[in-house]
Design a protein around this motif. Structure first.
Motif, mmCIF file in Angstrom:
data_model
loop_
_atom_site.group_PDB
_atom_site.id
_atom_site.type_symbol
_atom_site.label_atom_id
_atom_site.label_comp_id
_atom_site.label_asym_id
_atom_site.label_seq_id
_atom_site.Cartn_x
_atom_site.Cartn_y
_atom_site.Cartn_z
ATOM 1 N N GLY A 89 0.847 -1.187 0.000
ATOM 2 C CA GLY A 89 0.000 0.000 0.000
ATOM 3 C C GLY A 89 0.879 1.231 0.000
ATOM 4 N N GLY A 90 1.248 1.687 -1.189
ATOM 5 C CA GLY A 90 2.139 2.846 -1.261
ATOM 6 C C GLY A 90 3.544 2.470 -0.833
ATOM 7 N N ARG A 91 4.036 3.117 0.219
ATOM 8 C CA ARG A 91 5.393 2.862 0.686
ATOM 9 C C ARG A 91 5.432 1.830 1.809
ATOM 10 N N PHE A 92 4.292 1.264 2.157
ATOM 11 C CA PHE A 92 4.226 0.315 3.257
ATOM 12 C C PHE A 92 3.624 -0.999 2.780
ATOM 13 N N GLY A 93 3.905 -2.058 3.504
ATOM 14 C CA GLY A 93 3.339 -3.362 3.191
ATOM 15 C C GLY A 93 2.752 -3.988 4.440
ATOM 16 N N THR A 94 1.768 -4.830 4.243
ATOM 17 C CA THR A 94 1.137 -5.545 5.340
ATOM 18 C C THR A 94 1.264 -7.033 5.085
ATOM 19 N N LEU A 95 1.740 -7.772 6.077
ATOM 20 C CA LEU A 95 1.863 -9.219 5.968
ATOM 21 C C LEU A 95 0.511 -9.851 6.238
#
Length: 130
Positions: A89-95
């Motif tokens: 999501g943009g510059r971040f990721g979610t596991l």
């Protein structure tokens, strides 16, 4: 090394499982035509898992018949594995952890073993010798 999936210890990871119900169906997406098809890919169910302290989602393949157990029925997973993926999501990721299983069956029941819908053979069987 690439880790494909995790095979959990069912008793320590999930504990006692109760059937909460059917959640959703996932259909195959046609990448060429950019639209959803009517071909079923998988079904997702909610289970209450005592060791997780709440509900977990379990994904079954489309060739397993629809499960319609009673609410809070004691059930067990057949050959579960856990996969991980990252949602960017943009510059971040979610596991995101996904629990896949071959089947969900009533606990202690061998009569309720995996019922798989047979797939049509890809090519007809013939005895032609060329």
């Amino acid at each position: 090394m690439e880790l494909k999936f995790i095979v959990p210890n069912k008793e320590e990871t999930f504990g006692d499982c109760k059937f909460l119900g059917f959640k959703r169906e996932k259909f195959v997406y046609d990448q060429v035509n950019q639209k959803r098809t009517d071909e079923l890919e998988s079904r997702t169910y909610n289970l209450a898992a005592s060791c997780q302290g709440g509900p977990v989602e379990v994904v079954l393949p489309s060739n397993v018949e629809l499960k319609e157990y009673d609410f809070m029925q004691d059930v067990e997973l057949v050959n579960p594995i856990i996969e991980a993926r990252v949602d960017n999501g943009g510059r971040f990721g979610t596991l995101v952890w996904t629990i896949l299983a071959e089947d969900i069956r009533i606990k202690g029941s061998n009569a309720n073993s995996t019922k798989v819908t047979p797939a049509a053979p890809a090519t007809p069987a013939t005895n032609d010798k060329k």
